[in-house]
Design a protein around this motif. Structure first.
Motif, short mmCIF file in Angstrom:
data_model
loop_
_atom_site.label_atom_id
_atom_site.label_comp_id
_atom_site.label_asym_id
_atom_site.label_seq_id
_atom_site.Cartn_x
_atom_site.Cartn_y
_atom_site.Cartn_z
N ARG A 248 0.83 -1.20 0.00
CA ARG A 248 0.00 0.00 0.00
C ARG A 248 0.87 1.26 0.00
N ALA A 249 1.93 1.24 0.80
CA ALA A 249 2.80 2.41 0.88
C ALA A 249 3.36 2.73 -0.51
N ARG A 250 3.76 1.70 -1.24
CA ARG A 250 4.32 1.93 -2.58
C ARG A 250 3.28 2.55 -3.51
N GLU A 251 2.04 2.04 -3.44
CA GLU A 251 1.06 2.59 -4.40
C GLU A 251 0.60 3.99 -4.01
N LEU A 252 0.63 4.32 -2.73
CA LEU A 252 0.32 5.70 -2.33
C LEU A 252 1.43 6.62 -2.85
N ASP A 253 2.64 6.09 -2.79
CA ASP A 253 3.79 6.84 -3.26
C ASP A 253 3.71 7.11 -4.76
N GLU A 254 3.26 6.08 -5.49
CA GLU A 254 3.19 6.19 -6.95
C GLU A 254 2.13 7.19 -7.41
N ALA A 255 1.21 7.55 -6.51
CA ALA A 255 0.13 8.47 -6.90
C ALA A 255 0.67 9.88 -7.16
N GLY B 139 1.87 12.57 -4.89
CA GLY B 139 1.51 13.74 -4.08
C GLY B 139 2.71 14.17 -3.24
N GLU B 140 2.50 15.25 -2.50
CA GLU B 140 3.58 15.71 -1.62
C GLU B 140 3.39 15.16 -0.21
N ILE B 141 2.11 14.99 0.15
CA ILE B 141 1.79 14.52 1.51
C ILE B 141 0.85 13.32 1.37
N ILE B 142 0.96 12.39 2.31
CA ILE B 142 0.01 11.28 2.35
C ILE B 142 -0.89 11.48 3.56
N TYR C 158 7.04 2.71 5.34
CA TYR C 158 7.98 3.61 4.64
C TYR C 158 9.36 3.52 5.26
N ARG C 159 9.39 3.46 6.58
CA ARG C 159 10.67 3.35 7.25
C ARG C 159 11.39 2.07 6.82
N GLY C 160 10.61 0.98 6.77
CA GLY C 160 11.18 -0.30 6.36
C GLY C 160 11.68 -0.28 4.93
N LEU C 161 10.99 0.47 4.10
CA LEU C 161 11.39 0.56 2.68
C LEU C 161 12.53 1.57 2.49
N GLY C 162 12.90 2.23 3.57
CA GLY C 162 13.97 3.23 3.47
C GLY C 162 13.53 4.49 2.75
N LEU C 163 12.23 4.79 2.82
CA LEU C 163 11.71 5.99 2.14
C LEU C 163 11.27 7.01 3.19
N GLU C 164 11.67 8.23 3.00
CA GLU C 164 11.20 9.30 3.91
C GLU C 164 9.99 9.95 3.26
N ARG C 165 8.85 9.82 3.87
CA ARG C 165 7.64 10.38 3.28
C ARG C 165 6.89 11.20 4.33
#
Lengths: 338, 399
Positions: A289-296, A298-301, A316-323
């Protein structure tokens, strides 16, 4: 007779689910909370806020926002246990020896930052309601954990007893409308309690519905506030049909709402409901889910549920992504003003 | 058969750690998710058919004995034979008597046959048995379990499928084969088997009580060969597949195809008896170009008991289109590793509860998120997440 060695080795990497349920049920029976803690943690956020105890419209938090930092720590601990060889054994032993409280004490130590975030959400909700012209009261002694986890896990006997106590307390203050703040508590109070507690049929509204009803009273700053990807929680979207309201509010606050793949009525689960039973599976669902929200794009989730917030944040933390992931109330509150 | 949640999770985690498995599932999901909506947009009458089938199923399930009797009479009129099996043992024994040993038997993909272990049973009697649906054949070759109701081999990447066909069938394939190469190799392998087979065994998408017809929907064309080429055709299906009329049964198959996301179906088969002709002096002869015998084995295996149980009854409406699987976040990561030894996903948990007992289903229920995406898409309006929550109560009553 203790379980045989092969039986234990067979599940050495896995949690013993019934032990987890036992811990959960035991905690709720003893303290009213799913994780050990002082019941005061549910209401301490309101200190210093000028909130009356009595009124026609009352706030019932159900405790999920306040408890989430604790539940999150618990789930992380379980995940570590599950990854280690001692998981099944340790929990089984803990359950057997009835050292549940001591085990849980080791587990539950949330960070100051997480506790502060939950407090900010609650304060923002109250300030938003006030700005919308809603006279909201907060009978502190009545606020409690709704018991929704017991219901979700099928622990019906413990749930029924807990629901009866919660309903009695709520009825004792004689409010016309109960305002809830998360999708699980909204659903359980509105649709589930009436099935378990005879004669309990209050008017229950999510604060999001209340804000949308009073949207004309809300004053937001002018200008573009950025692109927000909305993550609908399952319980609002499919169980309670609360889909348009958050979009209306975000729009009025100056945000451009971005719809991810699988949104609205077909929104995707954050994995939260099974995080204490199958932490690794839960995390994989959250990552999807985190990946597909990211692919949308936006600047904020935006999340509307503390469980979604917690699970997606960890994903996101697990994926190493700062969001930048924020609760709806925080996003709306920061735009209040002329 | 006992199921233990912790063991199920162990297998699920193996899948999560297998990049090939995860990649194959994720590719299939992105192709299949929401496909029924596109079908319904292009063919709006599918909604009318869905409502028709929903009513037909409710009616048939409420009067199951009446419709079984009617079916028996209709089938007899058509020179077909109806058999009824209470459970797995009876089904195996009935089939064993009909097939015997030393035969060449072909299957056309039937999840009920999987439920009853029929392929393995016939092999144990000394028959040579082949699956003919491509996906199901790959499952047979890897000694595995179907990973989706209508697409059993979705967990296999092209590389793995090629490896199986090369190693187990001795087929020659290019070093980087295309799907077409695998399909051609299997086609070549099965041609002679179709021709020589003594018995063809199929399932049924639906059975019409008023005409005694078996309706089967497919794309590969293997069902027509399995049910049309060998001298004996045996169909095996659950009692819940009976609907009042042939009109209902055809609608059933079309709705199943639409919700599986495969519409229009390439073939729709209606089989109402053994093949026959009256071309010589208008005298009816059974066994023309197709089978001379048609048997239908109706299976109970827990279904009647489930009809009496408010916690399972609604699930007998399931038409096994697999739509709930394509939409379930848990299933997206586990495929049929979650759901039971035969069935999988949300509908699988409930079919396992029906066919293996509620305690077995209860162990599996605990992995349901309760997110209700399945409820949203089920063409038969089965409250899947509520029924599964009922099973959680069974699980949690034992803490």
């Amino acid at each position: 007779m203790p379980p045989s060695l092969p039986a234990l080795i067979g599940c050495r990497y896995l949690l013993d689910v019934r032990s987890i349920l036992r811990i959960l049920a035991d905690n709720i029976k003893r303290t009213g909370l799913p994780v050990p803690g002082d019941p005061g943690l549910l209401t301490s956020w309101s200190t210093g806020l000028d909130l009356p105890e009595k009124g026609d419209v009352i706030l019932y938090t159900g405790g999920l926002y306040q408890l989430l930092p604790y539940i999150e720590e618990f789930a992380e601990y379980l995940e570590k246990l599950e990854g280690g060889k001692a998981g099944g054994l340790l929990l089984k032993a803990a359950g057997k020896l009835r050292r549940l409280a001591s085990l849980s004490k080791i587990v539950v130590r949330p960070s100051r930052e997480r506790l502060e975030y939950s407090r900010q959400v609650l304060v923002s909700i109250v300030e938003l309601l006030k700005s919308a012209g809603v006279e909201i009261a907060y009978p502190r002694s009545v606020d409690s954990y709704s018991g929704v986890l017991l219901y979700d896990m099928g622990l019906d006997t413990v749930f029924k007893e807990h629901a009866r106590k919660v309903a009695e307390a709520l009825e004792s203050v004689g409010a016309k409308t109960i305002v809830t703040i998360d999708p699980h508590t909204t659903h359980v109070l509105r649709k589930v309690f009436p099935r378990y507690v005879e004669g309990f049929a209050p008017t229950v509204k999510s604060y999001i519905e209340v804000l949308a009803e009073n949207i004309d009273n809300l004053q937001f700053k002018q200008g573009d506030a950025g692109r927000v990807v909305i993550h609908d929680p399952c319980f609002y979207a499919r169980y309670e049909d609360i889909i348009d309201e958050p979009r209306l509010l975000l729009g009025k606050a100056g945000y451009t709402v971005v719809e991810p793949r699988r949104s609205g009525r077909m929104t995707y689960c954050c994995g939260g409901p099974i995080e204490s039973i199958a932490p690794r599976l839960s995390r994989r669902i959250a990552e999807t889910r985190a990946r597909e929200l990211d692919e949308a794009g936006g600047e904020i989730i935006a999340t509307l549920c503390p469980i979604c917030y917690s699970n997606l944040r960890r994903a996101y933390r697990g994926l190493g992504l700062e969001r930048d992931i924020q609760d709806l109330s925080i996003l709306l509150y920061r735009r209040l003003g002329p | 058969m006992s199921i233990m949640l912790e063991k199920v999770l162990e297998d699920i985690y193996k899948g999560l750690e297998d990049p090939e498995f995860s990649m194959a599932i994720s590719r299939s999901v992105s192709n299949a998710e929401g496909k029924h909506l596109r079908v319904k947009e292009s063919y709006p009458y599918v909604e009318d058919l869905r409502l028709r089938v929903l009513e037909a199923k409710k009616k048939a399930l409420e009067n199951i004995d009446y419709y079984i009797d009617q079916l028996a009479r209709s089938l007899e009129r058509n020179h077909g034979v109806l058999h009824i099996a209470r459970d797995r043992d009876e089904a195996q024994s009935l089939l064993g008597d009909l097939v015997g040993s030393g035969k060449l038997v072909i299957f056309s993909k039937s999840i009920v046959a999987e439920e009853l272990g029929l392929r393995e049973y016939l092999e144990s009697l000394g028959n040579q048995v082949w699956e003919t649906d491509l996906g199901q054949l790959l499952i047979q070759l890897e000694h595995g379990k179907p990973m989706h109701t209508t697409a059993p081999a979705i967990h296999l990447t092209i590389e793995k499928a090629a490896r199986l066909v090369r190693e187990k069938l001795g087929a020659e394939l290019p070093s980087s084969p295309e799907p077409e190469d695998i399909v051609s190799a299997v086609r070549r392998f099965l041609r002679e088997i179709y021709y020589k087979a003594d018995v063809g065994i199929s399932g049924a998408n639906a059975v019409a009580a008023d005409t005694g017809s078996i309706v089967l929907v497919e794309n590969e064309g293997n069902i027509r060969l399995v049910t049309g080429y060998p001298p004996i055709h045996i169909a095996v299906t659950g009692i819940e597949k009976i609907v009042p009329s042939l009109n209902d049964a055809i609608s059933y198959a079309l709705v199943q195809a639409a919700y599986a996301g495969l519409f229009p179906p390439t073939y729709l088969n209606v089989i109402s008896g053994p093949s026959n002709t009256a071309d010589i002096e208008h005298r009816r002869v059974y066994g023309a170009h197709g089978p001379r015998e048609l048997h239908l084995i109706l299976i109970d295996n827990g279904r009647r008991q489930a009809l009496l149980d408010p916690g399972l009854r609604d699930h007998l409406r399931c038409i096994r289109c697999g739509r709930c699987q394509w939409e379930c976040p848990v299933w997206h990561h586990t495929a049929n590793k979650w759901g039971g030894p035969t069935y999988g996903g949300p509908m699988g948990v409930l079919w396992t509860a029906i066919t293996l007992g509620k305690e077995a289903g209860a162990e599996l229920s605990m992995l349901c998120l309760g997110c209700a995406r399945c409820d949203e898409v089920c063409p038969m309006e089965i409250p899947l997440s509520s029924l599964i929550r009922g099973l959680k109560r069974v699980y949690s009553s034992k803490i």
